[in-house]
Every structure is written in structure tokens, then in C-alpha cells.
Design a protein around this motif. Structure first.
Motif, mmCIF file in Angstrom:
data_model
loop_
_atom_site.group_PDB
_atom_site.id
_atom_site.type_symbol
_atom_site.label_atom_id
_atom_site.label_comp_id
_atom_site.label_asym_id
_atom_site.label_seq_id
_atom_site.Cartn_x
_atom_site.Cartn_y
_atom_site.Cartn_z
ATOM 1 N N ALA A 2 -13.225 106.827 -71.285
ATOM 2 C CA ALA A 2 -12.453 106.381 -70.117
ATOM 3 C C ALA A 2 -11.943 107.578 -69.321
ATOM 4 O O ALA A 2 -11.916 108.706 -69.799
ATOM 5 C CB ALA A 2 -11.270 105.540 -70.580
ATOM 6 N N GLY A 3 -11.547 107.294 -68.100
ATOM 7 C CA GLY A 3 -10.962 108.324 -67.253
ATOM 8 C C GLY A 3 -9.589 108.739 -67.764
ATOM 9 O O GLY A 3 -9.033 108.133 -68.689
ATOM 10 N N THR A 4 -9.044 109.776 -67.148
ATOM 11 C CA THR A 4 -7.748 110.329 -67.542
ATOM 12 C C THR A 4 -6.871 110.505 -66.312
ATOM 13 O O THR A 4 -7.321 111.035 -65.292
ATOM 14 C CB THR A 4 -7.943 111.706 -68.207
ATOM 15 N N SER A 22 -14.797 110.799 -66.776
ATOM 16 C CA SER A 22 -15.122 111.475 -68.031
ATOM 17 C C SER A 22 -15.865 112.794 -67.811
ATOM 18 O O SER A 22 -15.848 113.665 -68.678
ATOM 19 C CB SER A 22 -15.945 110.557 -68.934
ATOM 20 N N GLN A 47 -3.452 101.287 -62.810
ATOM 21 C CA GLN A 47 -4.124 100.683 -63.967
ATOM 22 C C GLN A 47 -4.064 99.158 -63.902
ATOM 23 O O GLN A 47 -5.064 98.481 -64.112
ATOM 24 C CB GLN A 47 -3.491 101.153 -65.278
ATOM 25 N N GLU A 51 -7.547 96.564 -62.970
ATOM 26 C CA GLU A 51 -8.119 95.701 -63.995
ATOM 27 C C GLU A 51 -8.671 94.419 -63.352
ATOM 28 O O GLU A 51 -7.948 93.648 -62.732
ATOM 29 C CB GLU A 51 -7.069 95.335 -65.038
#
Length: 60
Positions: A2-4, A22, A47, A51
Motif C-alpha cells: 500500500a501507499g504511505t 509503493s 483515507q 475508500e
């Protein structure tokens, strides 16, 4: 992977966030916030909003 989200302080002393994929590419950046805590809340808002978000075409 996953991204950060990264939260950092800019040169003006404001707090910002960036979302990195990533492969370490920046894919999104946030606005300037007065506090680190508010920048973290901004990450959390993205976030939640992302979703299940739909992709739509629009005329620019």
C-alpha cells in the motif's frame, strides 16, 4: 504494498502531507495545516473519502 502518507513541516513552518505509492512516487499532496495533528487528520480524511470512491470522467 500500500501507499504511505508522509507528514512533514514545510519551509514556512506549516505542516503538510504527501501520499507516496509503493514505488516512492508522490501521487497526492495536502494543503498547509497549522499543526501536525491537523495534517494527520487530513490524511485520515483522504483515507475515508477514497475508500470505494468512483472514477468519473468530466469535461475540463
Amino acid at each position: 504494498m500500500a501507499g504511505t502518507f508522509e507528514v512533514y513541516q514545510d519551509k514556512a513552518g506549516k505542516f503538510r502531507f504527501r501520499l507516496k505509492a509503493s514505488n516512492n512516487q508522490v501521487v497526492a499532496t495536502g494543503e498547509a495545516y497549522e499543526s501536525r495533528a491537523n495534517a494527520v487528520k487530513g490524511c485520515e480524511a483522504v483515507q475515508r473519502a477514497a475508500e470505494g470512491a468512483k472514477i468519473v470522467d468530466t469535461d475540463a
